[in-house]
Design a protein around this motif. Sequence first.
Motif, PDB file in Angstrom:
ATOM      1  N   LYS A 161       0.849  -1.205   0.000  1.00 29.89           N
ATOM      2  CA  LYS A 161       0.000   0.000   0.000  1.00 29.89           C
ATOM      3  C   LYS A 161       0.878   1.246   0.000  1.00 29.89           C
ATOM      4  O   LYS A 161       1.894   1.291   0.700  1.00 29.89           O
ATOM      5  CB  LYS A 161      -0.927   0.023   1.214  1.00 29.89           C
ATOM      6  N   ASP A 204      -3.882   4.978  -0.783  1.00 26.13           N
ATOM      7  CA  ASP A 204      -4.533   5.571   0.387  1.00 26.13           C
ATOM      8  C   ASP A 204      -4.356   7.083   0.330  1.00 26.13           C
ATOM      9  O   ASP A 204      -3.219   7.574   0.365  1.00 26.13           O
ATOM     10  CB  ASP A 204      -3.884   5.000   1.651  1.00 26.13           C
ATOM     11  N   ASN A 206      -5.749   9.176   2.579  1.00 25.63           N
ATOM     12  CA  ASN A 206      -5.901   9.749   3.928  1.00 25.63           C
ATOM     13  C   ASN A 206      -6.891  10.922   3.959  1.00 25.63           C
ATOM     14  O   ASN A 206      -6.633  11.959   4.581  1.00 25.63           O
ATOM     15  CB  ASN A 206      -4.524  10.190   4.459  1.00 25.63           C
ATOM     16  N   GLU A 230      -8.153   3.573  -0.526  1.00 28.37           N
ATOM     17  CA  GLU A 230      -8.535   3.802   0.875  1.00 28.37           C
ATOM     18  C   GLU A 230      -8.699   5.295   1.154  1.00 28.37           C
ATOM     19  O   GLU A 230      -7.890   6.106   0.692  1.00 28.37           O
ATOM     20  CB  GLU A 230      -7.443   3.208   1.764  1.00 28.37           C
ATOM     21  N   GLU A 231      -9.691   5.624   1.941  1.00 26.51           N
ATOM     22  CA  GLU A 231      -9.980   7.014   2.338  1.00 26.51           C
ATOM     23  C   GLU A 231      -9.768   7.989   1.178  1.00 26.51           C
ATOM     24  O   GLU A 231      -8.995   8.950   1.292  1.00 26.51           O
ATOM     25  CB  GLU A 231      -9.122   7.415   3.545  1.00 26.51           C
ATOM     26  N   GLN A 256     -11.010   3.804   9.312  1.00 23.78           N
ATOM     27  CA  GLN A 256     -10.008   3.650  10.373  1.00 23.78           C
ATOM     28  C   GLN A 256     -10.120   4.692  11.476  1.00 23.78           C
ATOM     29  O   GLN A 256      -9.759   4.420  12.609  1.00 23.78           O
ATOM     30  CB  GLN A 256      -8.594   3.703   9.775  1.00 23.78           C
ATOM     31  N   GLY A 307      -5.187   2.065   8.926  1.00 26.13           N
ATOM     32  CA  GLY A 307      -4.790   2.867  10.083  1.00 26.13           C
ATOM     33  C   GLY A 307      -3.795   2.182  10.982  1.00 26.13           C
ATOM     34  O   GLY A 307      -3.642   2.551  12.145  1.00 26.13           O
TER      35      GLY A 307
HETATM   36 MG   LIG Z   1      -5.077   4.584   6.011  1.00 29.94          MG
END
Ligand SMILES: [Mg+2]
Length: 383
Positions: A161, A204, A206, A230-231, A256, A307
Amino acid sequence: MKISRVTATPLNVPLHIDLMGVDKKTSLATCYVEVETDTGIVGHGFTSITEEDVVAQVVNGVIAPNLIGDDPLLHERIWEKIYWTTMPRGQTGYAAHALAAVDLALWDIKGKALDMPVWKLLGGARERVPVYATFGFGFFDREQLAAAAKKWVADGFRRLKMTVASEAIKHKNDRPIMDAIREDAKRVQAVREAVGSDIEIFIDANCNLDLYHATKLVEMIKPYNISFFEEPLTQNDVPGMAQLRRNTGMALACGQNEGLLYRFRDLLSAEAIDYAQPNVCITGGFTQCVKIAGLAASHNVLVANGGAWSYHNMHLQAGVANGSLVEHHYLAVELYKMLYTGLIAPKDSWLTLPDKPGLGFEPNRDAIAEIAKLPLSQGRAKG
Ligand SMILES: [Mg+2]
């Protein structure tokens, strides 16, 4: 059995990154919690990606005085008590972190009292969990990133990731978001070309893109076969993620840093995610995360770990039937090695669960006491 003492210690843990030519000092802010009982059994809990000092004050000043004398095995009763004490209108935030850290310690006590590892208490769906390595940090330039990807694959990891959109919305006045995602697309390409087609790659953001730029980024990286995003959106925007998922076909993951169950209800009922990612160190501990897993199961959605904090989250992912991936986050694992003993290293992208009772690893109290003397982060090191 009765709770005799609850203590939280804020820690800003120094970490030295010495990788791929990067030589850099950083730190992660965490809060370590202990729950002691009158039987001598001590449980430990943990939270992170927050302000360590504020969370410690919530635990020590608000939660601890209310738990003395309670039976630590009654996790549902204690969870409710902390909820109504600290966030009675569902406001989450720091209180959710504090609640999670205490709840983990209660489950560690339960495991030690019943001589069972936590993952078996949660259901024992599997004895080992698939792991992905979070390696692709923003501090690597493109060449270092590709070299790091190869190194992790050489170390046995089959899933990687990397971060994208490095604080893109936050810094939009300094750098147009479109410039940021164009560079991201080149970085994703560099990693795919470095590792070949058989390695799974996750990205990701974030929570650092809006719907327009996230959609553009997904279009740019389509040739590189990303397994999930992700996010992707700021604030885990529920209708925005549902639209992103429908419009692009990209698998999405988030959760997360969500504090409470209702947010997962909204994400799932809107068909906004392919993976629900409650983090036991943040999202209300095991007590709430098993409910989120049940909710996700009703939508035929898997839970996965985002997370970081693999050694706590592996218990949830191994325990429930719809558990899946555990995140081996390089910096987080370095932190674990500083604070704890008895950690099992992953092998060939699998992490085998411990047979020991409770969480299966123990604090290095001397190391924690030393780190506790260091300056706190004052908002500079969220992890
Ligand atoms: Mg994350």
